[in-house]
Enzyme design. Structure first.
Site, PDB file in Angstrom:
ATOM      1  N   SER A   1      -0.052  19.216  13.097  1.00  0.00           N
ATOM      2  CA  SER A   1       1.080  19.262  12.173  1.00  0.00           C
ATOM      3  C   SER A   1       0.891  18.230  11.071  1.00  0.00           C
ATOM      4  CB  SER A   1       2.384  18.980  12.923  1.00  0.00           C
ATOM      5  OG  SER A   1       3.453  18.855  12.002  1.00  0.00           O
TER       6      SER A   1
ATOM      7  N   HIS B   1      -0.615  23.288  10.792  1.00  0.00           N
ATOM      8  CA  HIS B   1       0.792  23.590  11.046  1.00  0.00           C
ATOM      9  C   HIS B   1       1.638  22.845  10.016  1.00  0.00           C
ATOM     10  CE1 HIS B   1       4.119  24.856  13.688  1.00  0.00           C
ATOM     11  NE2 HIS B   1       4.685  23.719  13.345  1.00  0.00           N
TER      12      HIS B   1
ATOM     13  N   ASP C   1       5.469  22.096   8.756  1.00  0.00           N
ATOM     14  CA  ASP C   1       6.892  22.132   9.111  1.00  0.00           C
ATOM     15  C   ASP C   1       7.756  22.054   7.859  1.00  0.00           C
ATOM     16  OD1 ASP C   1       6.830  22.176  12.038  1.00  0.00           O
ATOM     17  OD2 ASP C   1       5.912  20.198  11.861  1.00  0.00           O
TER      18      ASP C   1
ATOM     19  N   MET D   1      11.495  21.978   6.469  1.00  0.00           N
ATOM     20  CA  MET D   1      12.868  21.691   6.911  1.00  0.00           C
ATOM     21  C   MET D   1      13.786  21.635   5.706  1.00  0.00           C
ATOM     22  SD  MET D   1      12.066  18.698   9.695  1.00  0.00           S
ATOM     23  CE  MET D   1      10.554  18.721  10.664  1.00  0.00           C
TER      24      MET D   1
ATOM     25  N   HIS E   1       5.902  26.846   9.589  1.00  0.00           N
ATOM     26  CA  HIS E   1       7.032  26.883  10.525  1.00  0.00           C
ATOM     27  C   HIS E   1       8.309  26.627   9.729  1.00  0.00           C
ATOM     28  CE1 HIS E   1       9.095  24.727  14.185  1.00  0.00           C
ATOM     29  NE2 HIS E   1       9.673  25.876  13.873  1.00  0.00           N
TER      30      HIS E   1
ATOM     31  N   MET F   1      11.868  25.904   9.453  1.00  0.00           N
ATOM     32  CA  MET F   1      13.089  25.402  10.092  1.00  0.00           C
ATOM     33  C   MET F   1      14.181  25.403   9.039  1.00  0.00           C
ATOM     34  SD  MET F   1      11.614  22.440  12.630  1.00  0.00           S
ATOM     35  CE  MET F   1      10.051  22.125  11.815  1.00  0.00           C
TER      36      MET F   1
ATOM     37  N   MET G   1       9.511  25.563  21.117  1.00  0.00           N
ATOM     38  CA  MET G   1       9.767  24.164  20.778  1.00  0.00           C
ATOM     39  C   MET G   1       9.990  23.401  22.082  1.00  0.00           C
ATOM     40  SD  MET G   1       9.478  23.753  17.555  1.00  0.00           S
ATOM     41  CE  MET G   1      10.046  22.057  17.568  1.00  0.00           C
TER      42      MET G   1
ATOM     43  N   ASP H   1       5.062  23.341  20.554  1.00  0.00           N
ATOM     44  CA  ASP H   1       5.212  22.327  19.505  1.00  0.00           C
ATOM     45  C   ASP H   1       6.188  21.261  19.979  1.00  0.00           C
ATOM     46  OD1 ASP H   1       5.528  20.810  17.230  1.00  0.00           O
ATOM     47  OD2 ASP H   1       6.328  22.436  15.989  1.00  0.00           O
TER      48      ASP H   1
END
Length: 258
Positions: free
Chosen positions: A56, A81, A83, A85, A114, A116, A185, A223
């Site tokens: 990540s 990866h 993330d 957000m 990913h 979120m 998760m 993850d």
């Protein structure tokens, strides 16, 4: 014939006594199943029978992203990866498509993005254009999970769906045959450096069983809280893809014997 059988029996007894064995002769023994460690070192190419590391980048030093990407490539990473957000689905805010499109120029590794974010169906096209290869959304973040999968596929990308720790696998009952990846998760989403929540690992085994039962081919990713101490736990449970941030970039998680 009888003499031959008796001679063989005597040979068997003599060998068993001389080798201090109470069981089958050496050539009759079954091979032991390879341990996690041996499987971990043997497999270097991804398939349904192997494991893929996807570090990540959220845990990387963003003052030198190029170096972080080289660390991923040299450390056995097979994907990056990312993330995303939005400050709503999870409290923190990270980065959006402009950052991803810039980082896209620095590596040929596939991007596992990913999301979120709330209402991911409204943002899929932008992240696909920014360079995502996999788009993974949270089933808890949308009322239109099936639509998300359809749109991701229409964009020519791999479709993934993620589960928060308290969300059961049953929430994906109708989606499992449609997706390419399920992300479990193993910590609460939004922050790095957390400890793995033990009960979440059971969902990995549950998903692997469902995959076999339904004849699906989706990959199971984990993850959160994956480090040198917990790696064997998630691999034993059946994970195909391992996401690691803090432990990887601190050099604590070694992959393929690196």
């Amino acid at each position: 014939m009888r003499q031959t059988v008796e001679s063989f029996s005597l040979i068997r007894i003599a060998l068993a006594l001389s080798l201090n064995l109470g069981g089958p002769l050496p050539w009759e023994r079954r091979k032991k199943a390879p341990s996690i460690k041996s499987r971990f070192l043997i497999h270097s190419h991804f398939s349904m029978e192997t494991f893929m590391l996807a570090p990540s980048i959220l845990a990387a030093d963003f003052s030198n992203v190029s170096q972080a990407l080289r660390q991923i490539e040299e450390g056995g990473g097979r994907a990056v990866h990312i993330d995303v957000m939005d400050g709503h689905f999870v409290p923190p805010i990270t980065f959006g498509e402009p950052v991803i499109s810039t980082v896209r120029k620095c590596t040929a590794l596939p991007f596992d993005v990913h999301l979120m974010v709330e209402r991911p169906e409204t943002q899929l096209e932008r992240f696909a254009e920014a360079g995502a290869d996999w788009l993974t959304f949270h089933v808890e973040a949308t009322n239109h999970a099936d639509l998300c999968v359809q749109r991701i596929r229409a964009l020519g990308k791999k479709a993934g769906v993620a589960l928060c720790p308290a969300t059961p696998v049953s929430a994906l009952a109708h989606l499992l045959p449609l997706v390419d990846l399920v992300l479990v998760m193993t910590v609460n989403p939004g922050w790095g450096g957390q400890h793995m929540i033990p009960y979440t690992v059971g969902k990995v085994s549950e998903l692997c069983a469902a995959r076999e039962r339904l004849g699906c081919s989706f990959r199971v990713s984990v993850d959160g809280g994956v480090n040198a101490s917990t790696l064997s736990t998630v691999l034993d449970a059946g994970a195909d893809v391992v996401v690691s941030g803090s432990s990887f970039f601190r050099g604590e998680l070694k992959w393929n014997g690196a």
